[in-house]
Design an enzyme around this catalytic site. Structure first.
Site, mmCIF file in Angstrom:
data_model
loop_
_atom_site.group_PDB
_atom_site.id
_atom_site.type_symbol
_atom_site.label_atom_id
_atom_site.label_comp_id
_atom_site.label_asym_id
_atom_site.label_seq_id
_atom_site.Cartn_x
_atom_site.Cartn_y
_atom_site.Cartn_z
ATOM 1 N N ARG A 111 -22.772 -45.865 -1.319
ATOM 2 C CA ARG A 111 -24.220 -45.944 -1.320
ATOM 3 C C ARG A 111 -24.941 -46.818 -0.212
ATOM 4 N NH1 ARG A 111 -26.308 -42.537 -5.436
ATOM 5 N NH2 ARG A 111 -25.103 -42.620 -7.287
ATOM 6 N N LYS A 122 -29.539 -29.723 3.537
ATOM 7 C CA LYS A 122 -28.471 -28.561 3.748
ATOM 8 C C LYS A 122 -29.295 -27.151 3.608
ATOM 9 C CE LYS A 122 -24.562 -31.403 1.910
ATOM 10 N NZ LYS A 122 -23.614 -31.392 0.779
ATOM 11 N N ASP A 151 -33.019 -38.009 -1.404
ATOM 12 C CA ASP A 151 -31.881 -38.269 -0.569
ATOM 13 C C ASP A 151 -31.501 -36.987 -0.036
ATOM 14 O OD1 ASP A 151 -30.867 -37.494 -3.026
ATOM 15 O OD2 ASP A 151 -29.268 -38.641 -3.093
ATOM 16 N N ASP A 206 -29.977 -29.786 -1.572
ATOM 17 C CA ASP A 206 -28.581 -28.981 -1.552
ATOM 18 C C ASP A 206 -29.251 -27.666 -1.996
ATOM 19 O OD1 ASP A 206 -25.797 -28.757 -1.193
ATOM 20 O OD2 ASP A 206 -25.448 -28.991 -3.205
ATOM 21 N N LYS A 243 -30.449 -42.173 -8.243
ATOM 22 C CA LYS A 243 -30.198 -43.577 -7.430
ATOM 23 C C LYS A 243 -30.462 -43.238 -5.919
ATOM 24 C CE LYS A 243 -26.998 -45.139 -10.616
ATOM 25 N NZ LYS A 243 -25.596 -45.286 -11.281
ATOM 26 N N GLY A 244 -29.864 -41.768 -5.588
ATOM 27 C CA GLY A 244 -29.925 -41.719 -4.118
ATOM 28 C C GLY A 244 -31.075 -41.869 -3.480
ATOM 29 N N ASP A 276 -23.959 -41.031 -2.649
ATOM 30 C CA ASP A 276 -22.776 -41.655 -3.089
ATOM 31 C C ASP A 276 -21.577 -40.526 -3.076
ATOM 32 O OD1 ASP A 276 -23.933 -40.130 -5.589
ATOM 33 O OD2 ASP A 276 -22.093 -40.965 -6.439
HETATM 34 P P1 IMP Z 1 -29.319 -29.615 -5.772
HETATM 35 O O1 IMP Z 1 -29.873 -29.427 -7.163
HETATM 36 O O2 IMP Z 1 -28.160 -28.847 -5.674
HETATM 37 O O3 IMP Z 1 -30.229 -29.675 -4.725
HETATM 38 O O4 IMP Z 1 -28.566 -31.010 -5.811
HETATM 39 C C1 IMP Z 1 -29.044 -32.215 -5.034
HETATM 40 C C2 IMP Z 1 -28.173 -33.502 -5.658
HETATM 41 O O5 IMP Z 1 -26.890 -33.296 -5.308
HETATM 42 C C3 IMP Z 1 -28.553 -34.682 -4.478
HETATM 43 O O6 IMP Z 1 -29.560 -35.272 -5.211
HETATM 44 C C4 IMP Z 1 -27.474 -35.229 -4.667
HETATM 45 O O7 IMP Z 1 -27.431 -36.285 -5.874
HETATM 46 C C5 IMP Z 1 -26.290 -34.336 -4.914
HETATM 47 N N1 IMP Z 1 -25.636 -34.074 -3.374
HETATM 48 C C6 IMP Z 1 -25.880 -33.091 -2.816
HETATM 49 N N2 IMP Z 1 -25.017 -32.968 -1.721
HETATM 50 C C7 IMP Z 1 -24.444 -34.119 -1.497
HETATM 51 C C8 IMP Z 1 -23.722 -34.609 -0.803
HETATM 52 O O8 IMP Z 1 -23.359 -34.354 0.664
HETATM 53 N N3 IMP Z 1 -23.318 -36.044 -0.788
HETATM 54 C C9 IMP Z 1 -23.828 -36.691 -2.042
HETATM 55 N N4 IMP Z 1 -24.593 -36.004 -3.008
HETATM 56 C C10 IMP Z 1 -25.048 -34.610 -2.960
HETATM 57 MG MG MG Z 2 -30.493 -36.932 -5.589
#
Ligand code: IMP
Ligand code: MG
Length: 174
Positions: free
Chosen positions: A164, A129, A98, A101, A41-42, A158
Site C-alpha cells: 500500500r 478498470k 482507490d 473494478d 483502506k485503499g 494492496d
Molecule cells: P468492485 O466492487 O469489484 O468494484 O471492487 C473494488 C475493490 O476491489 C477495490 O476497492 C479494491 O479494494 C479491490 N480491487 C480491485 N481491483 C484491484 C487491483 O487491481 N488491486 C488491488 N485491489 C483491487
Molecule cells: Mg477499495
C-alpha cells in the site's frame, strides 16, 4: 514465491494527475464546502494527496466496507465495517476511492449514502478498470487513470495487505 512489481504509473505522473483533477474539482465546486468520504483502506493515500490540493473548504470522514464474495469477485453485498462519524444531510459529498473494478461495492455504497439526504454525491477514483465493469449505472465523475485489466498495487492499493505504501502504481507479476 515472491512476486515482482513492475512500475505502471510513476510517482511524478500520479502526483501531476492528482493536481489536475483537484483543480477541476475546485473549479466545479466554486468554493462550496466539500465533504470528502475516504473509503478505507485503499482510498487513504489518494484522499490525502487530493485534499491537500483542493482550494474549497474540505471536511473529511472515513468509512470501511467489506464486500461479501468468493475469491476475487466482489458480490455487491456490502457490510459496513466502520461507519461515518458525521451525518450527510445537506452536504456536498465526494466519495474518494482507490479503484473501481466491477463497480459492485460502489453501487451498493452510493445507495446507502443517498438515503442519508446529502445535497449531492459525486464519485472520484484514482484508478478505473472500465473493462471489468458489471454495474454500468455507477457513474464516475472524476477519474485520474483508466487502466487495463491488470492487478495493481501501490498508492493505497494492496496485494494481501502488502505494497500500500509504494509511492507509484505497479503491476504485480506472479
Ligand atoms: P468492485 O466492487 O469489484 O468494484 O471492487 C473494488 C475493490 O476491489 C477495490 O476497492 C479494491 O479494494 C479491490 N480491487 C480491485 N481491483 C484491484 C487491483 O487491481 N488491486 C488491488 N485491489 C483491487
Ligand atoms: Mg477499495
Amino acid at each position: 514465491m515472491a512476486e515482482k512489481i513492475r512500475v505502471l504509473i510513476p510517482e511524478e505522473d500520479v502526483n501531476k494527475k492528482i493536481s489536475e483533477v483537484a483543480d477541476q474539482i475546485s473549479r466545479d465546486y466554486e468554493g462550496r464546502p466539500l465533504h470528502l468520504i475516504c473509503v478505507l483502506k485503499g482510498g487513504v493515500f489518494f484522499t490525502c494527496e487530493l485534499a491537500k490540493r483542493l482550494t474549497a473548504p474540505v471536511s473529511l470522514d472515513f468509512m470501511s466496507v467489506s464486500s461479501y464474495g468468493s475469491g476475487t469477485e466482489s458480490s455487491g453485498v456490502v457490510r459496513i465495517v466502520k461507519d461515518l462519524d458525521e451525518p450527510l444531510e445537506g452536504r456536498d459529498v465526494l466519495i474518494v476511492e482507490d479503484i473501481i473494478d466491477s463497480g459492485r461495492t460502489l453501487a451498493y455504497l452510493i445507495e446507502i449514502l443517498k438515503q442519508r439526504g446529502p445535497a449531492s454525491i459525486r464519485l472520484c477514483t484514482l484508478l478505473d478498470k472500465p473493462e471489468r465493469r458489471v454495474k454500468k449505472q455507477v457513474k464516475v465523475d472524476y477519474t485520474c487513470f483508466s487502466i487495463p485489466d491488470e492487478f495493481v498495487v501501490g498508492y493505497g492499493l494492496d496485494y494481501d495487505q502488502k505494497y500500500r505504501n509504494l509511492p507509484y502504481i505497479g503491476v504485480v507479476e506472479f
